[in-house]
Design an enzyme around this catalytic site. Structure first.
Site, PDB file in Angstrom:
ATOM      1  N   SER A 279       6.274   1.166  13.540  1.00  8.36           N
ATOM      2  CA  SER A 279       4.833   1.043  13.746  1.00  8.36           C
ATOM      3  C   SER A 279       4.424   1.415  15.167  1.00  8.36           C
ATOM      4  O   SER A 279       5.193   1.216  16.116  1.00  8.36           O
ATOM      5  CB  SER A 279       4.438  -0.408  13.475  1.00  8.36           C
TER       6      SER A 279
ATOM      7  N   LYS B 280       9.216  -5.101  15.057  1.00  8.58           N
ATOM      8  CA  LYS B 280       9.314  -3.692  14.641  1.00  8.58           C
ATOM      9  C   LYS B 280      10.119  -2.887  15.669  1.00  8.58           C
ATOM     10  O   LYS B 280      10.841  -1.959  15.300  1.00  8.58           O
ATOM     11  CB  LYS B 280       7.913  -3.090  14.482  1.00  8.58           C
TER      12      LYS B 280
ATOM     13  N   TYR C 192       4.914  -9.262  16.015  1.00 15.83           N
ATOM     14  CA  TYR C 192       5.111  -8.223  14.993  1.00 15.83           C
ATOM     15  C   TYR C 192       5.650  -6.947  15.646  1.00 15.83           C
ATOM     16  O   TYR C 192       6.638  -6.362  15.188  1.00 15.83           O
ATOM     17  CB  TYR C 192       3.786  -7.939  14.283  1.00 15.83           C
TER      18      TYR C 192
ATOM     19  N   ARG D 239      -5.175  -1.025   0.815  1.00 22.18           N
ATOM     20  CA  ARG D 239      -4.897  -1.789   2.024  1.00 22.18           C
ATOM     21  C   ARG D 239      -5.201  -3.250   1.743  1.00 22.18           C
ATOM     22  O   ARG D 239      -6.203  -3.563   1.080  1.00 22.18           O
ATOM     23  CB  ARG D 239      -5.805  -1.254   3.134  1.00 22.18           C
TER      24      ARG D 239
ATOM     25  N   GLN E 191       0.856  -1.201   0.000  1.00 23.56           N
ATOM     26  CA  GLN E 191       0.000   0.000   0.000  1.00 23.56           C
ATOM     27  C   GLN E 191       0.890   1.248   0.000  1.00 23.56           C
ATOM     28  O   GLN E 191       0.804   2.115  -0.881  1.00 23.56           O
ATOM     29  CB  GLN E 191      -0.882  -0.013   1.260  1.00 23.56           C
TER      30      GLN E 191
ATOM     31  N   ALA F 216       9.074  -2.657   3.261  1.00 24.03           N
ATOM     32  CA  ALA F 216       8.687  -4.075   3.291  1.00 24.03           C
ATOM     33  C   ALA F 216       8.728  -4.643   4.711  1.00 24.03           C
ATOM     34  O   ALA F 216       9.509  -4.208   5.554  1.00 24.03           O
ATOM     35  CB  ALA F 216       9.625  -4.878   2.393  1.00 24.03           C
ATOM     36  N   ALA F 217       7.885  -5.620   4.939  1.00 20.06           N
ATOM     37  CA  ALA F 217       7.849  -6.330   6.225  1.00 20.06           C
ATOM     38  C   ALA F 217       6.864  -7.481   6.120  1.00 20.06           C
ATOM     39  O   ALA F 217       6.008  -7.487   5.230  1.00 20.06           O
ATOM     40  CB  ALA F 217       7.376  -5.387   7.332  1.00 20.06           C
TER      41      ALA F 217
ATOM     42  N   ASP G 198      14.580  -9.751  -1.618  1.00 15.31           N
ATOM     43  CA  ASP G 198      13.856 -10.315  -0.481  1.00 15.31           C
ATOM     44  C   ASP G 198      14.592  -9.903   0.781  1.00 15.31           C
ATOM     45  O   ASP G 198      15.827  -9.955   0.827  1.00 15.31           O
ATOM     46  CB  ASP G 198      13.825 -11.850  -0.614  1.00 15.31           C
ATOM     47  N   LEU G 199      13.842  -9.507   1.798  1.00 19.65           N
ATOM     48  CA  LEU G 199      14.490  -9.070   3.054  1.00 19.65           C
ATOM     49  C   LEU G 199      15.237 -10.208   3.740  1.00 19.65           C
ATOM     50  O   LEU G 199      16.039  -9.976   4.636  1.00 19.65           O
ATOM     51  CB  LEU G 199      13.442  -8.490   4.014  1.00 19.65           C
TER      52      LEU G 199
ATOM     53  N   GLU H 155       2.732  -0.319  16.836  1.00 20.20           N
ATOM     54  CA  GLU H 155       2.709  -1.576  17.592  1.00 20.20           C
ATOM     55  C   GLU H 155       3.937  -1.718  18.488  1.00 20.20           C
ATOM     56  O   GLU H 155       3.964  -2.577  19.361  1.00 20.20           O
ATOM     57  CB  GLU H 155       2.604  -2.775  16.642  1.00 20.20           C
TER      58      GLU H 155
ATOM     59  N   TYR I 266       9.359 -16.362  11.160  1.00 17.87           N
ATOM     60  CA  TYR I 266       9.362 -15.653   9.878  1.00 17.87           C
ATOM     61  C   TYR I 266       9.237 -14.141  10.109  1.00 17.87           C
ATOM     62  O   TYR I 266       9.923 -13.332   9.476  1.00 17.87           O
ATOM     63  CB  TYR I 266       8.218 -16.174   8.990  1.00 17.87           C
TER      64      TYR I 266
HETATM   65  P1  NDP Z   1       1.653  -4.060   3.019  1.00 15.45           P
HETATM   66  O1  NDP Z   1       1.131  -5.099   3.920  1.00 15.45           O
HETATM   67  O2  NDP Z   1       0.736  -3.465   1.998  1.00 15.45           O
HETATM   68  O3  NDP Z   1       2.911  -4.637   2.217  1.00 15.45           O
HETATM   69  C1  NDP Z   1       3.971  -5.303   2.797  1.00 15.45           C
HETATM   70  C2  NDP Z   1       5.094  -5.310   1.796  1.00 15.45           C
HETATM   71  O4  NDP Z   1       6.197  -6.064   2.287  1.00 15.45           O
HETATM   72  C3  NDP Z   1       4.715  -5.919   0.446  1.00 15.45           C
HETATM   73  O5  NDP Z   1       5.285  -5.134  -0.578  1.00 15.45           O
HETATM   74  C4  NDP Z   1       5.370  -7.284   0.508  1.00 15.45           C
HETATM   75  O6  NDP Z   1       5.689  -7.812  -0.759  1.00 15.45           O
HETATM   76  C5  NDP Z   1       6.641  -6.929   1.247  1.00 15.45           C
HETATM   77  N1  NDP Z   1       7.307  -8.104   1.814  1.00 15.45           N
HETATM   78  C6  NDP Z   1       6.785  -9.017   2.659  1.00 15.45           C
HETATM   79  N2  NDP Z   1       7.721  -9.943   2.969  1.00 15.45           N
HETATM   80  C7  NDP Z   1       8.843  -9.584   2.300  1.00 15.45           C
HETATM   81  C8  NDP Z   1      10.128 -10.143   2.196  1.00 15.45           C
HETATM   82  N3  NDP Z   1      10.481 -11.267   2.828  1.00 15.45           N
HETATM   83  N4  NDP Z   1      11.052  -9.510   1.416  1.00 15.45           N
HETATM   84  C9  NDP Z   1      10.717  -8.388   0.736  1.00 15.45           C
HETATM   85  N5  NDP Z   1       9.494  -7.830   0.776  1.00 15.45           N
HETATM   86  C10 NDP Z   1       8.577  -8.425   1.561  1.00 15.45           C
HETATM   87  O7  NDP Z   1       2.308  -2.889   3.896  1.00 15.45           O
HETATM   88  P2  NDP Z   1       1.745  -1.427   4.248  1.00 15.45           P
HETATM   89  O8  NDP Z   1       1.867  -0.567   3.055  1.00 15.45           O
HETATM   90  O9  NDP Z   1       0.470  -1.527   4.964  1.00 15.45           O
HETATM   91  O10 NDP Z   1       2.827  -0.969   5.323  1.00 15.45           O
HETATM   92  C11 NDP Z   1       4.123  -0.574   4.899  1.00 15.45           C
HETATM   93  C12 NDP Z   1       5.106  -0.724   6.038  1.00 15.45           C
HETATM   94  O11 NDP Z   1       4.695   0.076   7.142  1.00 15.45           O
HETATM   95  C13 NDP Z   1       5.242  -2.139   6.574  1.00 15.45           C
HETATM   96  O12 NDP Z   1       6.559  -2.308   7.012  1.00 15.45           O
HETATM   97  C14 NDP Z   1       4.296  -2.140   7.778  1.00 15.45           C
HETATM   98  O13 NDP Z   1       4.684  -3.117   8.714  1.00 15.45           O
HETATM   99  C15 NDP Z   1       4.506  -0.734   8.291  1.00 15.45           C
HETATM  100  N6  NDP Z   1       3.385  -0.140   8.974  1.00 15.45           N
HETATM  101  C16 NDP Z   1       2.150  -0.152   8.391  1.00 15.45           C
HETATM  102  C17 NDP Z   1       1.083   0.444   9.037  1.00 15.45           C
HETATM  103  C18 NDP Z   1      -0.270   0.502   8.407  1.00 15.45           C
HETATM  104  O14 NDP Z   1      -1.219   0.836   9.115  1.00 15.45           O
HETATM  105  N7  NDP Z   1      -0.401   0.241   7.129  1.00 15.45           N
HETATM  106  C19 NDP Z   1       1.242   1.073  10.368  1.00 15.45           C
HETATM  107  C20 NDP Z   1       2.602   1.112  10.814  1.00 15.45           C
HETATM  108  C21 NDP Z   1       3.622   0.502  10.152  1.00 15.45           C
HETATM  109  P3  NDP Z   1       4.673  -8.801  -1.542  1.00 15.45           P
HETATM  110  O15 NDP Z   1       3.788  -7.886  -2.321  1.00 15.45           O
HETATM  111  O16 NDP Z   1       5.578  -9.624  -2.361  1.00 15.45           O
HETATM  112  O17 NDP Z   1       3.931  -9.597  -0.505  1.00 15.45           O
END
Ligand code: NDP
Length: 336
Positions: free
Chosen positions: A124, A152, A148, A183, A13, A80-81, A57-58, A126, A94
């Protein structure tokens, strides 16, 4: 010469909105995606051809190092996360590997291959878990209470460590929940907007929830966890502007980004179902299988420092945000 940015996790997102923002500011943008057999990423298909794409990949330091070496960034955003708190209890290893150690791998890649680049870490709310406070400011200590949040918190503290130990420009946004039509369906606001739209449009095959069951069951019910949970919810499109401002700051620092207001899941349901002319109480049930093993308490994101030092403040109300999401899902889940 235009600035170069690397967004780790561009399909997210936030990554997709951030890419749009940076392109609009004249940046050359590279984004990383995970290598998959079936490459279709709904959030970024409109950006193909406008941004560079690298597979990384992370979990894999070499892939991150390659992405940094090839893109030669001035700014790196680690978005990413393993980002789903609810999944972190079932996948604690994981989550630690990706969300905690993955951030350190990203910082190591930058330290070795683009040491002058600015680095943004997506922290975050969190990290504060169940802390006893009404609102969070930057000086609140970490007190995470789920895998999680703990991952973080580790990444957040390592970011500070890299800033202080290596003199790198490492900064972070301690972001409260932020939502949008992009989202993922793992999160409650999107489940609500999608379910309201599917019910309104009479969709027969709604998407599946994390239990692998239809989001709307055969009796027209949406199953959620705790309806009394309260969150500080903002609009993702505005939160990526805060990320960019944090990186443009003259000194690397962390900022709380929120709206300083909270709403309950119940209230979110009412806004969404009212918007499509339905009574939410006829369509929403609390399912104990979807309750979190530990809840986080109500906490507001006090964004005063970001307002004072960066000139950032939220503009879209929660009610407007839910309506934007419902409208997008009415369009997405149409019967043709
Ligand atoms: P999303 O859940 O939309 O996306 C997560 C992203 O991480 C995707 O691009 C996913 O790739 C990527 N990803 C997951 N695992 C790996 C990996 N092993 N290696 C590389 N990439 C990976 O995230 P949001 O946009 O909601 O949030 C962005 C960041 O902000 C995240 O770190 C989240 O934890 C943090 N955050 C979000 C909040 C929120 O309310 N949205 C609040 C606070 C923090 P793929 O498409 O391949 O799955």
């Amino acid at each position: 010469m235009s600035k170069k940015a690397l967004i780790i996790g561009v399909s997210s997102q936030d990554g997709s909105y951030l890419a749009e923002l940076l392109l609009s500011k004249g940046y050359e943008v590279t984004g990383t995606v995970r290598h998959t057999t079936n490459f279709y990423q709904e959030n970024i298909t409109h950006l193909y051809g406008k941004i560079g794409i690298e597979a990384a990949d992370l979990i894999d330091l070499e892939s991150l190092a390659n992405a940094v070496r090839k893109s030669k960034p001035d700014e790196v955003y680690n978005i990413a996360a393993q980002s789903i708190p609810a999944d972190s209890w079932t996948h604690p290893f994981y989550t630690g590997e990706v969300t905690a150690l993955g951030a350190v791998r990203a910082m190591e890649a930058v330290r070795h291959f683009a040491p002058g680049a600015k680095f943004y870490q997506a922290t975050s709310r969190e990290i504060y878990g169940n802390i006893q406070a009404e609102a969070a400011t930057e000086d609140l200590l970490c007190d995470a209470n789920n895998p999680y949040g703990i991952a973080k918190a580790y990444a957040h503290m390592m970011a500070r460590c890299y800033r202080e130990s290596f003199g790198m420009f490492v900064c972070g946004g301690i972001l409260f929940n932020h939502e949008s039509p992009r989202r993922s369906l793992h999160f409650v606001t999107r489940k609500i907007s999608a379910a309201a739209a599917c019910i309104k449009n009479g969709v027969k095959n709604p998407p599946l929830n994390e239990l692998g069951e239809p989001l709307v069951d055969k009796n027209g019910k949406l199953h959620l966890g705790n309806l009394d949970s309260k969150r500080d919810w903002g609009y993702a499109k505005e939160y990526v502007e805060a990320m960019w401002l944090i990186v443009q700051n003259s000194t690397p620092k962390d900022y709380v980004i929120g709206t300083n207001k909270t709403y309950s899941v119940r209230e979110a349901c009412k806004i969404a179902f009212d918007h499509v002319g339905l009574n939410w109480e006829d369509h929403v049930v609390s399912n104990e299988k979807l309750l979190r093993p530990t809840e986080i308490k109500e906490l507001k994101g006090d964004y005063s420092l970001a307002k004072k030092e960066l000139g950032w403040e939220p503009k879209t109300s929660f009610e407007q945000l839910m309506k934007i999401m419902v409208e997008a899902d009415l369009e997405r889940f149409k019967i043709h």
